[in-house]
Enzyme design. Structure first.
Site, PDB file in Angstrom:
ATOM      1  N   THR A   1       0.837  -1.200   0.000  1.00  0.00           N
ATOM      2  CA  THR A   1       0.000   0.000   0.000  1.00  0.00           C
ATOM      3  C   THR A   1       0.871   1.249   0.000  1.00  0.00           C
ATOM      4  OG1 THR A   1      -1.766  -1.170   1.163  1.00  0.00           O
ATOM      5  CG2 THR A   1      -1.764   1.236   1.335  1.00  0.00           C
TER       6      THR A   1
ATOM      7  N   GLY B   1       5.938  -0.470   0.443  1.00  0.00           N
ATOM      8  CA  GLY B   1       6.676   0.756   0.738  1.00  0.00           C
ATOM      9  C   GLY B   1       7.070   0.820   2.198  1.00  0.00           C
TER      10      GLY B   1
ATOM     11  N   GLU C   1      -0.690  -5.387   5.770  1.00  0.00           N
ATOM     12  CA  GLU C   1       0.615  -5.416   5.096  1.00  0.00           C
ATOM     13  C   GLU C   1       1.541  -6.388   5.798  1.00  0.00           C
ATOM     14  OE1 GLU C   1       1.649  -1.285   5.394  1.00  0.00           O
ATOM     15  OE2 GLU C   1       1.265  -0.939   3.264  1.00  0.00           O
TER      16      GLU C   1
HETATM   17  O1  DER Z   1       1.336   2.729   5.030  1.00  0.00           O
HETATM   18  C1  DER Z   1       2.344   2.152   4.612  1.00  0.00           C
HETATM   19  O2  DER Z   1       2.961   1.295   5.298  1.00  0.00           O
HETATM   20  C2  DER Z   1       2.897   2.590   3.287  1.00  0.00           C
HETATM   21  O3  DER Z   1       3.601   1.535   2.687  1.00  0.00           O
HETATM   22  C3  DER Z   1       3.792   3.758   3.583  1.00  0.00           C
HETATM   23  O4  DER Z   1       4.606   3.418   4.621  1.00  0.00           O
HETATM   24  C4  DER Z   1       4.636   4.176   2.403  1.00  0.00           C
HETATM   25  O5  DER Z   1       3.842   4.969   1.609  1.00  0.00           O
HETATM   26  P1  DER Z   1       4.472   5.906   0.471  1.00  0.00           P
HETATM   27  O6  DER Z   1       5.207   4.958  -0.474  1.00  0.00           O
HETATM   28  O7  DER Z   1       3.290   6.568  -0.154  1.00  0.00           O
HETATM   29  O8  DER Z   1       5.409   6.862   1.164  1.00  0.00           O
END
Ligand code: DER
Length: 224
Positions: free
Chosen positions: A28, A84, A104
């Site tokens: 996500t 991410g 996640e």
């Molecule tokens: O919510 C999450 O864990 C997402 O992976 C976040 O940590 C990273 O989001 P971004 O790639 O939009 O910075």
């Protein structure tokens, strides 16, 4: 934050690692979104893959990218997860900026390999961002007290375009907990997991197998 080009390069780099026939965890956030779109392009070119979403957002993006979707109870394991992070230090992660870290972590931990996609702004010498903690709403006051005894400073995450708190895909609330510099992430992770009412926290310890750092001119792949 973080340049779109860097995020896109990181996402595309991990999408290249996806092999025919694999089950892939779809993380996500805005950086993982680039990986999802790149996998969608590969599916359009004939790649046979099944995606396990980690949030409403990643499910929606995967549907738009026409990646076939499955749930964990329909597959025999996850070959690869792409996700991410909000901060990376020494291969340890803080996640949860998107309040999706409960599902996640299930998928990322189930995967044989976890590839993390970040722009350079996420890299740090040590973890020092606040740690998102997903909490059963009824337990919030007692969890706040326990987090304070652990040296944390919890703040209920307010929604922006909704009155009241952010409510996760699982119907829970999020406490963003400030601990300052975290020198023993594994110890803190264990303590947080033991607090009654905590559903999941954003410390992802010893889970990342590769960190793909997108840059303006390429990708830097690190193995912690
Ligand atoms: O919510 C999450 O864990 C997402 O992976 C976040 O940590 C990273 O989001 P971004 O790639 O939009 O910075």
């Amino acid at each position: 934050g973080g340049s779109a080009a860097a995020k896109r390069r990181a996402g595309e780099s991990t999408a290249d690692a996806v092999e025919d026939g694999q089950v892939v965890g779809l993380g996500t956030g805005s950086t993982a979104a680039h990986a999802i779109r790149a996998i969608g392009d590969a599916v359009a070119d004939g790649l046979d893959v099944r995606g396990v979403p980690t949030s409403f957002q990643s499910r929606q993006l995967a549907i738009e990218a026409e990646i076939p979707l499955v749930e964990l109870d329909e597959v025999d394991g996850v070959d690869l997860a792409i996700d991410g992070a909000d901060q990376v230090a020494g291969g340890q992660l803080i996640k949860g900026g998107g309040a999706a870290h409960a599902r996640e972590k299930i998928v990322d931990a189930a995967a044989d390999r976890l590839l993390v996609v970040v722009d350079p702004g996420k890299l740090a010498d040590r973890l020092d961002r606040s740690v998102p903690v997903e909490v059963l709403p009824a337990a919030r006051p007692v969890v706040e007290d326990r987090l304070a005894t652990l040296g944390g400073e919890p703040t209920l995450r307010s929604a922006e375009r909704k009155d009241g708190p952010v409510v996760t895909d699982n119907g829970n609330v999020v406490l963003d907990c400030e601990f300052g510099a975290i020198d023993a992430p594994a110890d803190l992770a264990a303590e947080l997991s033991s607090v009654p009412g905590v559903v999941e926290h954003g410390l992802f310890v010893n889970l990342a197998d590769e960190i793909h750092v997108g840059r303006e001119d390429g990708v830097d792949v690190r193995t912690p």
